[in-house]
Design a protein around this motif. Sequence first.
Motif, PDB file in Angstrom:
ATOM      1  N   ALA A 173      -5.296  11.715  13.712  1.00 17.28           N
ATOM      2  CA  ALA A 173      -5.700  10.337  13.438  1.00 17.28           C
ATOM      3  C   ALA A 173      -6.201  10.198  12.005  1.00 17.28           C
ATOM      4  O   ALA A 173      -5.868   9.222  11.301  1.00 17.28           O
ATOM      5  N   LEU A 174      -6.996  11.170  11.535  1.00 19.97           N
ATOM      6  CA  LEU A 174      -7.525  11.111  10.176  1.00 19.97           C
ATOM      7  C   LEU A 174      -6.411  11.223   9.143  1.00 19.97           C
ATOM      8  O   LEU A 174      -6.385  10.467   8.155  1.00 19.97           O
ATOM      9  N   VAL A 175      -5.478  12.151   9.361  1.00 17.86           N
ATOM     10  CA  VAL A 175      -4.360  12.306   8.422  1.00 17.86           C
ATOM     11  C   VAL A 175      -3.521  11.033   8.381  1.00 17.86           C
ATOM     12  O   VAL A 175      -3.112  10.562   7.310  1.00 17.86           O
ATOM     13  N   GLY A 176      -3.262  10.447   9.547  1.00 16.28           N
ATOM     14  CA  GLY A 176      -2.492   9.213   9.592  1.00 16.28           C
ATOM     15  C   GLY A 176      -3.179   8.082   8.849  1.00 16.28           C
ATOM     16  O   GLY A 176      -2.542   7.341   8.091  1.00 16.28           O
ATOM     17  N   CYS A 177      -4.486   7.945   9.035  1.00 19.64           N
ATOM     18  CA  CYS A 177      -5.227   6.880   8.360  1.00 19.64           C
ATOM     19  C   CYS A 177      -5.291   7.102   6.854  1.00 19.64           C
ATOM     20  O   CYS A 177      -5.215   6.137   6.076  1.00 19.64           O
ATOM     21  N   ILE A 178      -5.416   8.357   6.427  1.00 21.71           N
ATOM     22  CA  ILE A 178      -5.417   8.639   4.989  1.00 21.71           C
ATOM     23  C   ILE A 178      -4.055   8.312   4.380  1.00 21.71           C
ATOM     24  O   ILE A 178      -3.960   7.760   3.274  1.00 21.71           O
ATOM     25  N   ALA A 179      -2.979   8.634   5.114  1.00 20.68           N
ATOM     26  CA  ALA A 179      -1.639   8.286   4.625  1.00 20.68           C
ATOM     27  C   ALA A 179      -1.497   6.778   4.474  1.00 20.68           C
ATOM     28  O   ALA A 179      -0.977   6.282   3.464  1.00 20.68           O
ATOM     29  N   ILE A 180      -1.972   6.021   5.467  1.00 20.48           N
ATOM     30  CA  ILE A 180      -1.922   4.563   5.377  1.00 20.48           C
ATOM     31  C   ILE A 180      -2.774   4.077   4.203  1.00 20.48           C
ATOM     32  O   ILE A 180      -2.400   3.119   3.508  1.00 20.48           O
ATOM     33  N   SER A 181      -3.902   4.744   3.964  1.00 18.91           N
ATOM     34  CA  SER A 181      -4.778   4.353   2.856  1.00 18.91           C
ATOM     35  C   SER A 181      -4.049   4.452   1.520  1.00 18.91           C
ATOM     36  O   SER A 181      -4.168   3.558   0.665  1.00 18.91           O
ATOM     37  N   PHE A 182      -3.285   5.512   1.322  1.00 15.62           N
ATOM     38  CA  PHE A 182      -2.585   5.699   0.053  1.00 15.62           C
ATOM     39  C   PHE A 182      -1.468   4.677  -0.138  1.00 15.62           C
ATOM     40  O   PHE A 182      -1.149   4.306  -1.271  1.00 15.62           O
ATOM     41  N   GLY A 183      -0.866   4.208   0.950  1.00 17.05           N
ATOM     42  CA  GLY A 183       0.203   3.235   0.812  1.00 17.05           C
ATOM     43  C   GLY A 183      -0.270   1.801   0.850  1.00 17.05           C
ATOM     44  O   GLY A 183       0.131   0.977   0.027  1.00 17.05           O
ATOM     45  N   ALA A 184      -1.139   1.476   1.803  1.00 18.36           N
ATOM     46  CA  ALA A 184      -1.502   0.077   2.053  1.00 18.36           C
ATOM     47  C   ALA A 184      -2.588  -0.440   1.118  1.00 18.36           C
ATOM     48  O   ALA A 184      -2.548  -1.604   0.707  1.00 18.36           O
ATOM     49  N   ALA A 185      -3.580   0.395   0.799  1.00 17.64           N
ATOM     50  CA  ALA A 185      -4.701  -0.094  -0.017  1.00 17.64           C
ATOM     51  C   ALA A 185      -4.266  -0.574  -1.404  1.00 17.64           C
ATOM     52  O   ALA A 185      -4.723  -1.634  -1.855  1.00 17.64           O
ATOM     53  N   PRO A 186      -3.392   0.147  -2.132  1.00 18.45           N
ATOM     54  CA  PRO A 186      -2.939  -0.398  -3.423  1.00 18.45           C
ATOM     55  C   PRO A 186      -2.158  -1.701  -3.281  1.00 18.45           C
ATOM     56  O   PRO A 186      -2.271  -2.590  -4.132  1.00 18.45           O
ATOM     57  N   ALA A 201       5.092  10.496  14.198  1.00 23.00           N
ATOM     58  CA  ALA A 201       4.412   9.341  13.605  1.00 23.00           C
ATOM     59  C   ALA A 201       3.761   9.712  12.279  1.00 23.00           C
ATOM     60  O   ALA A 201       3.809   8.939  11.318  1.00 23.00           O
ATOM     61  N   LEU A 202       3.161  10.900  12.207  1.00 22.02           N
ATOM     62  CA  LEU A 202       2.534  11.339  10.961  1.00 22.02           C
ATOM     63  C   LEU A 202       3.570  11.498   9.851  1.00 22.02           C
ATOM     64  O   LEU A 202       3.317  11.139   8.694  1.00 22.02           O
ATOM     65  N   ILE A 203       4.734  12.053  10.197  1.00 23.14           N
ATOM     66  CA  ILE A 203       5.801  12.204   9.204  1.00 23.14           C
ATOM     67  C   ILE A 203       6.232  10.836   8.686  1.00 23.14           C
ATOM     68  O   ILE A 203       6.419  10.633   7.474  1.00 23.14           O
ATOM     69  N   LEU A 204       6.366   9.868   9.589  1.00 21.16           N
ATOM     70  CA  LEU A 204       6.745   8.513   9.186  1.00 21.16           C
ATOM     71  C   LEU A 204       5.693   7.890   8.272  1.00 21.16           C
ATOM     72  O   LEU A 204       6.020   7.329   7.218  1.00 21.16           O
ATOM     73  N   LEU A 205       4.418   7.992   8.647  1.00 17.71           N
ATOM     74  CA  LEU A 205       3.345   7.395   7.837  1.00 17.71           C
ATOM     75  C   LEU A 205       3.266   8.042   6.459  1.00 17.71           C
ATOM     76  O   LEU A 205       3.087   7.347   5.453  1.00 17.71           O
ATOM     77  N   CYS A 206       3.399   9.363   6.404  1.00 22.32           N
ATOM     78  CA  CYS A 206       3.351  10.050   5.106  1.00 22.32           C
ATOM     79  C   CYS A 206       4.575   9.706   4.256  1.00 22.32           C
ATOM     80  O   CYS A 206       4.471   9.568   3.027  1.00 22.32           O
ATOM     81  N   ALA A 207       5.738   9.554   4.889  1.00 26.53           N
ATOM     82  CA  ALA A 207       6.945   9.184   4.143  1.00 26.53           C
ATOM     83  C   ALA A 207       6.808   7.779   3.561  1.00 26.53           C
ATOM     84  O   ALA A 207       7.176   7.537   2.399  1.00 26.53           O
ATOM     85  N   ILE A 208       6.274   6.834   4.337  1.00 23.31           N
ATOM     86  CA  ILE A 208       6.078   5.468   3.843  1.00 23.31           C
ATOM     87  C   ILE A 208       5.088   5.460   2.683  1.00 23.31           C
ATOM     88  O   ILE A 208       5.295   4.771   1.672  1.00 23.31           O
ATOM     89  N   ALA A 209       4.000   6.235   2.805  1.00 31.36           N
ATOM     90  CA  ALA A 209       3.024   6.306   1.718  1.00 31.36           C
ATOM     91  C   ALA A 209       3.652   6.885   0.453  1.00 31.36           C
ATOM     92  O   ALA A 209       3.405   6.394  -0.658  1.00 31.36           O
ATOM     93  N   THR A 210       4.482   7.917   0.598  1.00 36.35           N
ATOM     94  CA  THR A 210       5.126   8.543  -0.554  1.00 36.35           C
ATOM     95  C   THR A 210       6.080   7.578  -1.255  1.00 36.35           C
ATOM     96  O   THR A 210       6.059   7.426  -2.482  1.00 36.35           O
ATOM     97  N   VAL A 211       6.916   6.897  -0.459  1.00 41.15           N
ATOM     98  CA  VAL A 211       7.844   5.919  -1.025  1.00 41.15           C
ATOM     99  C   VAL A 211       7.077   4.806  -1.732  1.00 41.15           C
ATOM    100  O   VAL A 211       7.436   4.375  -2.844  1.00 41.15           O
TER     101      VAL A 211
END
Length: 288
Positions: A17-30, A138-148
Motif C-alpha cells: 500500500a505504501l509503495v503504491g501510494c508513493i508511486a501515485i504521489s510521484f505521478g499525480a502530485a505534480p 497493480a504496483l507495476i501498473l502504478l509505477c509504470a504510470i508514474a514513470t511515464v
Amino acid sequence: MDLLFAPFTDFGFMRRALVGCIAISFGAAPIGVFLMLRRMSLTGDAMAHAILPGAAIGYLFAGLSLSAMTIGGLVAGMTVALAAGFVTRSTILREDASLAAFYLISLALGVTIVSTHGSNVDLMDVLFGTVLALNDDALILLCAIATVSLFVMAALFRPLVMECLDPSFLRTVSRMSATAHFAFLGLAVLNLVAGFHALGTLMAVGMMVLPGATARFWAKGVGLMMAVAVAVAAVASAAGLLLSFHFGLPSGPAIVLALGAAYTVSVVFGKEGSVVARHRLRSRHLEA
C-alpha cells in the motif's frame, strides 16, 4: 518507533500500500500543481468521476480485472474531456458548466452499472478504493504510470509552464501549445486512473489536488512546488496508512484526511501567502 515502522516491516499488505501510494504521489502530485496553476482544480474532480462508467463497464465484462478497468477508465476519461471541450467550443456553455454536466452524468451512470450488476462491496471498492489490497500487478501498473508521467512532464516542462502562465503567448510563438494541452489532459486522466485503483473514484482526486494546493504555501517556483507536492503526498500517505492501521479507519479517506491536515496547517503557517505570512507582511508595511 514501533508504532511508526512495525506496520510496514511486519505486514506485506502495508508495504505494498505504501509503495503504491508513493508511486501515485510521484505521478499525480505534480499534475495537481499544474491544475492549481491553471485554476482547474475542480476540473480534476470532474475528470475523476468521469472515469467511473468506463471502469464500471470493464468490471461488467471482466469483473475486478486490472487491465479491463484501466482501459475502460482511460477511454471514459478521455471521452469526457474531449466531449466537454467540443461542447465548450461549439456552444454558448463554458468549460466548467460542460464538465460539471458530464461529470454528473458519468457518476450516475457508473454507480448504476456497478450497483445493478455487482454487490454493495463491489460498489464501495470502486468508490473508495482498496489500497490495502494492492497486488504486484497493480504496483507495476502504478509505477509504470508514474514513470511515464515524469518522463512526459520532463520533456514538456517548458510548454506546460508557459501554458499555465500565458497560453495565448505560447500559441503565438510555438506549435507545442496543442501538444502540451492534450498531453496534460492525458496525464491527468492516466494518473486519476492510477489513483482510482488505490483510492477509488471519490478519493483519487485528493492525491492530485491537495498536495499541489499545499505546496503553493511553501514554494514559489514551479519545480520546487512539484517537489514539495510529491513530498507532502508521500508523507501524508504514510501517515494515513498508519492512522488506518492503528485506529481502524478506512485507508483511502484516512490518507485524504492526512493530506487535508497538511493543507490546513499550510493555510495558516505556510511560508508563502498564508494567513500568518500575510499578517507579517501587513505588519511590516504598517511599521514602515
